[in-house]
Scaffold this motif. Structure first.
Motif, PDB file in Angstrom:
ATOM      1  N   THR A 269       0.831  -1.194   0.000  1.00  0.00           N
ATOM      2  CA  THR A 269       0.000   0.000   0.000  1.00  0.00           C
ATOM      3  C   THR A 269       0.870   1.250   0.000  1.00  0.00           C
ATOM      4  O   THR A 269       1.819   1.370   0.791  1.00  0.00           O
ATOM      5  N   TRP A 270       0.579   2.185  -0.904  1.00  0.00           N
ATOM      6  CA  TRP A 270       1.408   3.384  -1.016  1.00  0.00           C
ATOM      7  C   TRP A 270       0.674   4.671  -0.667  1.00  0.00           C
ATOM      8  O   TRP A 270       1.277   5.746  -0.648  1.00  0.00           O
ATOM      9  N   ALA A 271      -0.627   4.595  -0.390  1.00  0.00           N
ATOM     10  CA  ALA A 271      -1.365   5.798   0.017  1.00  0.00           C
ATOM     11  C   ALA A 271      -2.461   5.399   0.988  1.00  0.00           C
ATOM     12  O   ALA A 271      -3.095   4.346   0.830  1.00  0.00           O
ATOM     13  N   GLU A 272      -2.677   6.241   1.990  1.00  0.00           N
ATOM     14  CA  GLU A 272      -3.696   5.956   3.007  1.00  0.00           C
ATOM     15  C   GLU A 272      -4.412   7.240   3.401  1.00  0.00           C
ATOM     16  O   GLU A 272      -3.785   8.291   3.574  1.00  0.00           O
ATOM     17  N   PHE A 273      -5.729   7.136   3.544  1.00  0.00           N
ATOM     18  CA  PHE A 273      -6.534   8.179   4.161  1.00  0.00           C
ATOM     19  C   PHE A 273      -6.901   7.686   5.559  1.00  0.00           C
ATOM     20  O   PHE A 273      -7.751   6.807   5.727  1.00  0.00           O
ATOM     21  N   ASP A 274      -6.223   8.223   6.560  1.00  0.00           N
ATOM     22  CA  ASP A 274      -6.437   7.826   7.944  1.00  0.00           C
ATOM     23  C   ASP A 274      -7.683   8.534   8.457  1.00  0.00           C
ATOM     24  O   ASP A 274      -7.637   9.718   8.819  1.00  0.00           O
ATOM     25  N   ASN A 275      -8.802   7.821   8.474  1.00  0.00           N
ATOM     26  CA  ASN A 275     -10.074   8.435   8.830  1.00  0.00           C
ATOM     27  C   ASN A 275     -10.175   8.718  10.326  1.00  0.00           C
ATOM     28  O   ASN A 275     -10.887   9.624  10.737  1.00  0.00           O
ATOM     29  N   VAL A 276      -9.445   7.968  11.150  1.00  0.00           N
ATOM     30  CA  VAL A 276      -9.526   8.151  12.599  1.00  0.00           C
ATOM     31  C   VAL A 276      -8.826   9.436  13.018  1.00  0.00           C
ATOM     32  O   VAL A 276      -9.357  10.256  13.766  1.00  0.00           O
ATOM     33  N   ASN A 277      -7.598   9.662  12.499  1.00  0.00           N
ATOM     34  CA  ASN A 277      -6.806  10.831  12.892  1.00  0.00           C
ATOM     35  C   ASN A 277      -6.885  11.973  11.890  1.00  0.00           C
ATOM     36  O   ASN A 277      -6.225  12.997  12.064  1.00  0.00           O
ATOM     37  N   ARG A 278      -7.660  11.793  10.813  1.00  0.00           N
ATOM     38  CA  ARG A 278      -7.821  12.803   9.766  1.00  0.00           C
ATOM     39  C   ARG A 278      -6.454  13.170   9.156  1.00  0.00           C
ATOM     40  O   ARG A 278      -6.046  14.315   9.135  1.00  0.00           O
TER      41      ARG A 278
END
Length: 534
Positions: A275-284
């Motif tokens: 995985t090379w990109a992440e949208f961390d929904n918990v910590n924005r």
């Protein structure tokens, strides 16, 4: 005058109405009836004029629910009497007179409707009509009056229904508004399905389609792959909201807005690659090249190579700015580059712009010049304003090739120290008025500079002389500044300034003492030659 009109004799007109209806009950039920009334003014005098009358029939005595109305714009009133037929413009139906008591109201020439409302009552002959509701056989049956409770089950035959426009192979189907002849479904199991010859539809709103599954989450449920050959699309309500396949295995989302709802993180990856990109929904947070972002935007390259954040304006002809904007509620900084000179700094330069100052705080030109307080520096570093140095300032004014000992054996050093002495009284003998100590950076010559102000109280006939020097030894000195007044100068109080100075040779890190002298008398001490400088 019409505002003073009163409506009388309503009960009489109702009785007349019922009599008329009773007289025609054996024939057909009319959709209108005769209405008669009498109009007078406030004094009770019968009227003779043409008026506009509006009639309304209500289901209650307060007139809150109007169920029928009709307007007669020209009604002739003679000796107070008028006769009209209600129901000519707006026919009266069974729904108006369903057996409940109705109330009638009249408005004259657009005025407010006369109140109270008057009830429409039955006449004796009308009671006979009640029997028709319980008669074993009725001579006539009103339209739409036969209900399912009046029909015996199993008594309607296909011959009673008739063909109704259907041809061979068609059936009667509900099309959403009425029953009509249509093609029969092709499948042997036709429950819920319709086929109009072009589209096969599942018309039962409570049915769903399930393929290889019994779960029901929507109208179409299946377990397994969904294959769509060629360039296909899935539409969501209209052509403006769709998921579409393109040439070259590409996909395209089409829609006004695209929202992705996730209670946890959203990842982007390449098949077979981490995985090379992440949208961390918990910590924005958003991570590019990392799945553990520790800031709002975190870019990382964990492999060999460079890691850049590229901001590009690539239009070939039109001007435009590109850069990085850092903003707080109080101020905004712009690190920006502009293709042309319209942004107050040279073309191709990189500028740090402050919205609070409304100007460029710092500018970097393409030739390497840097300007602080100026957008057009002509030197490698140009400062428009003052510079404060709270520590050592190193200036490479001399090229390193010239700093060799063989070419510059005595390198220049610099040290300063400031001292101040309050006013002192000058005596006839030499004496020290101030002692100063500095630390020099290296061996070499030191220049001592002083400044003083003399105040001489001169008397005519006397000779007054003042001498000032900066010396290295209190027993070995010379005069650098001298002032005096001869005996022919008139008496008075005089002020003069002096700036004595002297040059000394010192060794590295020597603590050298300098004395500011103010002698009054002989120029030098006896038997002391003036020292020579080496």
């Amino acid at each position: 005058m019409s505002s003073l009109l009163s409506l009388l004799n309503l009960v009489k007109s109702v009785a007349l109405l019922v009599c008329l209806l009773t007289s025609v009950a054996q024939a057909s039920v009319p959709s209108s009836f005769t209405y008669q009334g009498r109009l007078t003014d406030a004094a009770g005098t019968a009227l003779n004029e043409v008026v506009a009358l509006t009639f309304g029939i209500y289901s209650d005595s307060l007139g809150t629910k109007l169920i029928w109305s009709e307007m007669h714009p020209t009604v002739t009133v003679t000796e107070g009497l008028f006769t009209i037929v209600l129901g000519q413009a707006n026919p009266l139906t069974v729904a108006v007179f369903d057996g409940s008591i109705r109330w009638i109201g009249v408005s004259i020439d657009g005025e407010a409707e006369l109140r109270p409302l008057r009830p429409l009552l039955s006449v004796p002959g009308a009671f006979q009509a009640i029997e028709s509701d319980t008669a074993g056989h009725a001579k006539t049956i009103a339209d739409n009056s036969v209900t399912t409770s009046k029909i015996a089950n199993g008594t309607i035959a296909f011959t009673d229904i008739g063909q109704n426009g259907a041809t061979s192979g068609q059936v009667m189907k509900w099309n959403g508004s009425n029953w009509a002849a249509a093609a029969d479904a092709v499948s042997s199991n036709t429950s819920g399905w319709t086929d109009n010859g072009t589209v096969v539809s599942l018309t039962n709103p409570i049915d769903t389609v399930a393929l290889n599954t019994s779960s029901r989450l929507g109208k179409l449920n299946f377990s397994g792959d969904l294959g769509m050959s060629g360039q296909s699309a899935i539409y969501f309500g209209s052509a403006n909201a769709r998921l579409e396949s393109l040439v070259g295995n590409d996909m395209k989302w089409v829609g006004a807005d695209l929202s992705l709802l996730s209670t946890e993180s959203v990842y982007f990856t390449e098949l077979g690659v981490d995985t090379w990109a992440e949208f961390d929904n918990v910590n924005r947070r958003v991570g590019i090249g990392t799945i553990n972002p520790d800031d709002r935007l975190h870019i990382e390259n964990s492999e060999a190579g460079t890691c850049w954040l590229k901001i590009q304006g690539s239009h070939p002809t039109n001007w435009g700015q590109t850069g990085l904007r850092i903003q707080t509620p109080a101020n905004t900084w712009h690190l920006r580059q502009d293709l042309y000179t319209h942004a107050n700094f040279p073309e191709g330069a990189l500028s740090l712009y402050s919205s609070a100052m409304s100007e460029e705080a710092m500018t970097w030109l393409e030739n390497g010049n840097v300007g602080i307080g100026t957008a057009n520096p002509t030197r490698k570093l140009q400062v428009d304003g003052s510079i404060q140095v709270d520590d050592t300032l190193y200036a490479g004014a001399i090229k390193p090739s010239l700093m060799a000992a063989s070419r510059l054996p005595d390198e220049a050093g610099f040290a300063t120290s400031f001292f101040f002495s309050p006013a002192k009284t000058i005596t006839s003998d030499p004496h020290t008025v101030l002692t100063a100590e500095i630390v020099v950076p290296a061996s070499g010559y030191v220049l001592g500079v002083g400044f003083c102000e003399f105040q001489i109280d001169h008397t005519w006939g006397d000779v007054d002389e003042v001498y000032a020097s900066i010396v290295e030894d209190t027993t070995y000195y010379w005069v650098s500044t001298a002032f005096g007044y001869d005996d022919d100068v008139e008496s008075g109080n005089f002020k003069v300034t002096a700036s004595p100075n002297s040059v000394f040779w010192v060794s590295e890190q020597d603590h050298t003492h300098f004395a500011l002298w103010r002698p009054n008398g002989d120029l030098r001490l006896p038997n002391q030659p003036e020292p020579a400088l080496s």
